[in-house]
Design a protein around this motif. Structure first.
Motif, PDB file in Angstrom:
ATOM      1  N   ALA A  72       0.834  -1.201   0.000  1.00 47.05           N
ATOM      2  CA  ALA A  72       0.000   0.000   0.000  1.00 47.05           C
ATOM      3  C   ALA A  72       0.869   1.252   0.000  1.00 47.05           C
ATOM      4  CB  ALA A  72      -0.938  -0.006   1.200  1.00 47.05           C
ATOM      5  N   ALA A  73       1.917   1.250   0.798  1.00 43.24           N
ATOM      6  CA  ALA A  73       2.822   2.401   0.857  1.00 43.24           C
ATOM      7  C   ALA A  73       3.566   2.575  -0.460  1.00 43.24           C
ATOM      8  CB  ALA A  73       3.805   2.243   2.012  1.00 43.24           C
ATOM      9  N   ILE A  74       3.938   1.475  -1.084  1.00 42.12           N
ATOM     10  CA  ILE A  74       4.625   1.565  -2.378  1.00 42.12           C
ATOM     11  C   ILE A  74       3.716   2.223  -3.406  1.00 42.12           C
ATOM     12  CG2 ILE A  74       5.504   0.206  -4.316  1.00 42.12           C
ATOM     13  CD1 ILE A  74       6.628  -1.757  -2.236  1.00 42.12           C
ATOM     14  N   GLY A  75       2.449   1.837  -3.425  1.00 38.26           N
ATOM     15  CA  GLY A  75       1.502   2.468  -4.345  1.00 38.26           C
ATOM     16  C   GLY A  75       1.391   3.961  -4.118  1.00 38.26           C
ATOM     17  N   LEU A  76       1.331   4.358  -2.859  1.00 44.61           N
ATOM     18  CA  LEU A  76       1.252   5.779  -2.511  1.00 44.61           C
ATOM     19  C   LEU A  76       2.514   6.517  -2.943  1.00 44.61           C
ATOM     20  CD1 LEU A  76      -0.169   8.139  -1.083  1.00 44.61           C
ATOM     21  CD2 LEU A  76       0.913   7.366   1.028  1.00 44.61           C
ATOM     22  N   VAL A  77       3.673   5.955  -2.676  1.00 44.81           N
ATOM     23  CA  VAL A  77       4.941   6.595  -3.050  1.00 44.81           C
ATOM     24  C   VAL A  77       5.043   6.715  -4.570  1.00 44.81           C
ATOM     25  CG1 VAL A  77       7.452   6.327  -3.029  1.00 44.81           C
ATOM     26  CG2 VAL A  77       6.142   5.939  -0.941  1.00 44.81           C
ATOM     27  N   LEU A  78       4.644   5.671  -5.298  1.00 45.85           N
ATOM     28  CA  LEU A  78       4.682   5.745  -6.760  1.00 45.85           C
ATOM     29  C   LEU A  78       3.788   6.862  -7.277  1.00 45.85           C
ATOM     30  CD1 LEU A  78       4.590   1.960  -7.748  1.00 45.85           C
ATOM     31  CD2 LEU A  78       6.546   3.512  -7.872  1.00 45.85           C
ATOM     32  N   ASP A  79       2.584   6.982  -6.708  1.00 53.04           N
ATOM     33  CA  ASP A  79       1.679   8.059  -7.111  1.00 53.04           C
ATOM     34  C   ASP A  79       2.284   9.429  -6.816  1.00 53.04           C
ATOM     35  OD1 ASP A  79      -0.178   6.226  -7.999  1.00 53.04           O
ATOM     36  OD2 ASP A  79      -1.442   6.372  -6.204  1.00 53.04           O
ATOM     37  N   LEU A  80       2.883   9.576  -5.647  1.00 51.33           N
ATOM     38  CA  LEU A  80       3.502  10.857  -5.282  1.00 51.33           C
ATOM     39  C   LEU A  80       4.691  11.188  -6.178  1.00 51.33           C
ATOM     40  CD1 LEU A  80       3.315  10.619  -1.393  1.00 51.33           C
ATOM     41  CD2 LEU A  80       1.979  12.117  -2.887  1.00 51.33           C
ATOM     42  N   LEU A  81       5.512  10.197  -6.492  1.00 52.54           N
ATOM     43  CA  LEU A  81       6.653  10.428  -7.387  1.00 52.54           C
ATOM     44  C   LEU A  81       6.194  10.844  -8.779  1.00 52.54           C
ATOM     45  CD1 LEU A  81       9.014   7.509  -6.322  1.00 52.54           C
ATOM     46  CD2 LEU A  81       9.349   9.960  -5.896  1.00 52.54           C
TER      47      LEU A  81
END
Length: 98
Positions: A72-81
């Motif tokens: 879930a955190a990886i998905g969020l970080v990818l979206d933010l990047l």
């Protein structure tokens, strides 16, 4: 006016993406199921990936191993990047006009 696709888009199988990224095909499929990488499904249920999936998988792996983030955190970080990349492009574009 009708629009026709002149060429078929290049799509890669899970096995090809796995070979290019050094990951197991089941892990590639899991990332697709979790929505971490873009994929399409054909009529038989087989997953197909755009060529840009390989660098995204490398980014996912770096986040997973380097920062020990959950999916879930990886998905969020990818979206933010991705959002940061778009905003930086907008700033660069505006700086050219000033």
């Amino acid at each position: 006016m009708a629009a026709y696709q002149l060429v078929r888009p290049v799509l890669l199988s899970a096995e090809t993406v796995a070979a290019r990224s050094g990951l197991h095909p089941d892990l590639v499929r899991r990332y697709a199921t979790l929505g971490l990488v873009e994929s399409t499904t054909d009529r038989t249920g087989r997953l197909w990936f755009p060529p840009a999936t390989v660098p995204v998988l490398a980014r996912v792996q770096r986040l997973r191993s380097g920062l020990a983030l959950n999916y879930a955190a990886i998905g969020l970080v990818l979206d933010l990047l991705d959002r940061i990349r778009v905003l930086e492009a907008q700033v660069r574009s505006q700086q050219r006009w000033t």
